[in-house]
Each structure stands twice: as structure tokens, then as C-alpha cells.
Enzyme design. Structure first.
Site, PDB file in Angstrom:
ATOM      1  N   TYR A 147      -1.657   0.578  10.714  1.00 58.65           N
ATOM      2  CA  TYR A 147      -1.861  -0.272   9.311  1.00 58.65           C
ATOM      3  C   TYR A 147      -0.451  -0.086   8.279  1.00 58.65           C
ATOM      4  O   TYR A 147       0.005  -1.294   7.932  1.00 58.65           O
ATOM      5  CB  TYR A 147      -3.050   0.113   8.593  1.00 58.65           C
ATOM      6  CG  TYR A 147      -3.308  -0.437   7.281  1.00 58.65           C
ATOM      7  CD1 TYR A 147      -3.471  -1.841   6.804  1.00 58.65           C
ATOM      8  CD2 TYR A 147      -2.991   0.232   5.931  1.00 58.65           C
ATOM      9  CE1 TYR A 147      -3.594  -2.378   5.549  1.00 58.65           C
ATOM     10  CE2 TYR A 147      -3.156  -0.082   4.985  1.00 58.65           C
ATOM     11  CZ  TYR A 147      -3.295  -1.317   4.677  1.00 58.65           C
ATOM     12  OH  TYR A 147      -3.629  -1.981   3.325  1.00 58.65           O
TER      13      TYR A 147
ATOM     14  N   TRP B 168      -6.738   2.907  -2.785  1.00 57.66           N
ATOM     15  CA  TRP B 168      -8.296   3.535  -3.160  1.00 57.66           C
ATOM     16  C   TRP B 168      -8.936   1.999  -3.847  1.00 57.66           C
ATOM     17  O   TRP B 168      -9.543   2.204  -5.218  1.00 57.66           O
ATOM     18  CB  TRP B 168      -8.298   4.488  -4.128  1.00 57.66           C
ATOM     19  CG  TRP B 168      -7.728   5.801  -3.278  1.00 57.66           C
ATOM     20  CD1 TRP B 168      -6.937   5.880  -2.196  1.00 57.66           C
ATOM     21  CD2 TRP B 168      -7.917   7.223  -3.789  1.00 57.66           C
ATOM     22  NE1 TRP B 168      -6.573   6.981  -1.857  1.00 57.66           N
ATOM     23  CE2 TRP B 168      -7.461   7.853  -2.794  1.00 57.66           C
ATOM     24  CE3 TRP B 168      -8.888   7.623  -4.731  1.00 57.66           C
ATOM     25  CZ2 TRP B 168      -7.549   9.293  -3.081  1.00 57.66           C
ATOM     26  CZ3 TRP B 168      -8.976   9.046  -4.804  1.00 57.66           C
ATOM     27  CH2 TRP B 168      -8.404   9.699  -3.875  1.00 57.66           C
TER      28      TRP B 168
ATOM     29  N   THR C  76       0.833  -1.255  -0.065  1.00 57.35           N
ATOM     30  CA  THR C  76       0.072   0.124  -0.105  1.00 57.35           C
ATOM     31  C   THR C  76       0.839   1.246   0.064  1.00 57.35           C
ATOM     32  O   THR C  76       2.066   1.319   0.449  1.00 57.35           O
ATOM     33  CB  THR C  76      -0.760  -0.114   1.311  1.00 57.35           C
ATOM     34  OG1 THR C  76      -1.623   1.275   1.325  1.00 57.35           O
ATOM     35  CG2 THR C  76      -0.036  -0.160   2.364  1.00 57.35           C
TER      36      THR C  76
END
Length: 307
Positions: A139, A164, A114
């Protein structure tokens, strides 16, 4: 070629399995739960935090490659003190377990990460080989820990950072906007967090292309097109939904108001304002870029709105 996929109960893992099956590539999916009744592909229940279980399953299945989609993704819940150990177990220890066995059985590994591994500041798109890691939340820290575990145990690997995400199988921003917009005439959406959406159907195709090569490294993948805010995305969701005949989402029935993150209100986890990901390495290595996010959204809405 045989591919083992973790996290097939989630949006991405589910679509990766469907793409592999579509291409007649041998595949086995896994998740923590027992096999869902609607899942019609090879499946094994697996707790990735249990090293012996991972060792037993992967040694038995003998995959040529593992696409590791399983993760703790509840960003705000990860901040709760009672959850932090579990977040680390899933995202770091679980990834480490898979990486160790992939090394032992000489299987390729592709790890989904991410943009949250960066500090999310500035306006420049993050390059995939940037090492200026500074996650803002638990996270992000855990996903960075997973990246480091992969690099520790494997010489050659894929790390694919995404942002996203939306897909058919699971909850996401698009579904949330449609649900909330159906019963409200005014919504506020943040306009100072910038990035691009990623449709799991398109991403799955690229991941299957990628795992068949030896073009290892760090990659950034989202749908193509200009960088936008969550507000811009919401406006386009409602515009396209209205164009498909869903009148409750047109401008006469629904107003979307842009607000800053500060105005919107604090969440438990700090969010990056800069989620721009530089995707140029894909083309440089011969991979087909994903379609524009507007095109992806159109195909997605037609499917979930049964058009």
C-alpha cells in the site's frame, strides 16, 4: 470555481463534496459504482484506471481543480499476490491518468497520500518535504508511486499526507472499537504505534481552503494535539462514549489492555511504529490547523451515537 472529486464513496471524498456544496462551490463527485441513491450531489461513474474514461470525463466537465481521494486503502489485502496488480492500477496508474489530464486542461490537482510512504521508524515527526521514502508495505509503495506520478506530470500541485482517518461515511477504528467493545469486557490494543487521528469533516474544510489557493507543495495534516498510541485513542473513545451515557463502555464494564505490535500478532502488512506527522507547514503557509483530536472525537461520537 469548479471542483471535481474522486472517491466520493469513501469517508473523505464524501465529506469533501459536502463541504464544497455547503460553500456553494460548483462540484462533481465520482466513484467506480453507479450513483448511490442517498448521494444528492452531481455525480459521474468513473474508472480512474481507464485513461480514455478519465480523459473523456475531465475534458467534458472542465474542472478548475481536482481533489483526488480515490484509492485502494485495504492495507492488508494489498499484500495478497492476486491483488497487487489492482492496487498498482488504482493507486499509481489511476493517479497518473488524472495527473496527465489535469496538466492538459490546466486544472489544479490535490492528491491525498499517507505517512506510509516513509519507513515508520524512530520518534521524530516526519516533515512534509522529507524525501527519505522507504515504504514498508505494498500500500505504501503504491501511494508513493502516486505521489511520483503527480510530480512527474504537474509542476504545481498539492500532496496532502494524512493518517488514522475516521469519518461518518464508512468504516474506521472508532466504529470498530465501539462495535467490538459493545460485546466484550476486555480488549487488547497496540500501544507502540504512535500518531494522531484525522477527522474527515475537519480535513475536508482544510482541503477546500487549500485548493482555493496557489500555495502548492507537500503538507501533513491530522487533527491537532499530542501524539498518541492506538491504545490511548481506544481508551479516549470509550471514556467519551461512557460520558455520553453509553454505560457499556465505562471502566466497570470494559477493560482495555495495552500490548505491543509483536504481542498483538502479525498482520499481513507491516505497520509503521512512527506515524507522527509534522503539521507546522500549515500555519507557516497561513492555513488554519485542525481542532484537537479530542474535540474532533467528541463531535464525531455525538453524531454517530445520535446524541
Amino acid at each position: 470555481m469548479k471542483v471535481f472529486v474522486t472517491g466520493v464513496g469513501g469517508q473523505l471524498g464524501y465529506d469533501v463534496m459536502k463541504e464544497l456544496a455547503k460553500r456553494n462551490i460548483s462540484c462533481v463527485g465520482s466513484d467506480l459504482a453507479e450513483k448511490p441513491a442517498e448521494f444528492d450531489l452531481p455525480y459521474v461513474s468513473l474508472d480512474i484506471t481507464d485513461f480514455d474514461a478519465v480523459n473523456g470525463v475531465l475534458t467534458n466537465e472542465k474542472p478548475d481543480a481536482v481533489i483526488h481521494c480515490a484509492a485502494w486503502t485495504a492495507v492488508d489485502a494489498a499484500e495478497d499476490e492476486e491483488n497487487r496488480e489492482k492496487v498498482h492500477l488504482v493507486n499509481v496508474t489511476g493517479t497518473e491518468n488524472i495527473a496527465k489530464i489535469c496538466a492538459d486542461i490546466h486544472a489544479k490537482m490535490l492528491y491525498i497520500s499517507t505517512d506510509y510512504v516513509f519507513d515508520g521508524q524512530g520518534e521524530e515527526p516526519w516533515k512534509p518535504d522529507c524525501k527519505e521514502y522507504a515504504p514498508l508495505n505494498v500500500y505504501g509503495e503504491s501511494k508513493l508511486g502516486g505521489e511520483k506520478a503527480v510530480a512527474k506530470y504537474l509542476t504545481d500541485f498539492f500532496v496532502v499526507r494524512i493518517a488514522w482517518v475516521f469519518g461518518i461515511h464508512g468504516n474506521n477504528f472508532v466504529k470498530t472499537m465501539l462495535k467490538v467493545g459493545e460485546n466484550h469486557d476486555k480488549l487488547t490494543v497496540v500501544n507502540d504505534q504512535i500518531g494522531t487521528p484525522t477527522y474527515t469533516f475537519d480535513l475536508a474544510r482544510l482541503l477546500v481552503d487549500m485548493i482555493a489557493t496557489d500555495k502548492y507543495g507537500y503538507y501533513h495534516v491530522t487533527n491537532s494535539g499530542e501524539y498518541i498510541s492506538w491504545y490511548d485513542f481506544a481508551v479516549e473513545i470509550f471514556r467519551q462514549a461512557a460520558a455520553l451515557g453509553e454505560q457499556e463502555y465505562d471502566s466497570a464494564h470494559l477493560t482495555v489492555v495495552p500490548v505491543t505490535t509483536e504481542e498483538y500478532g502479525l498482520s499481513k502488512a507491516r505497520r509503521p511504529v512512527n506515524s507522527r506527522l509534522d503539521r507546522s507547514k500549515l500555519e507557516e503557509n497561513g492555513f488554519q490547523p485542525l481542532p484537537t483530536w479530542q474535540n474532533a472525537l467528541q463531535r464525531y461520537l455525538k453524531q454517530i451515537l445520535n446524541q
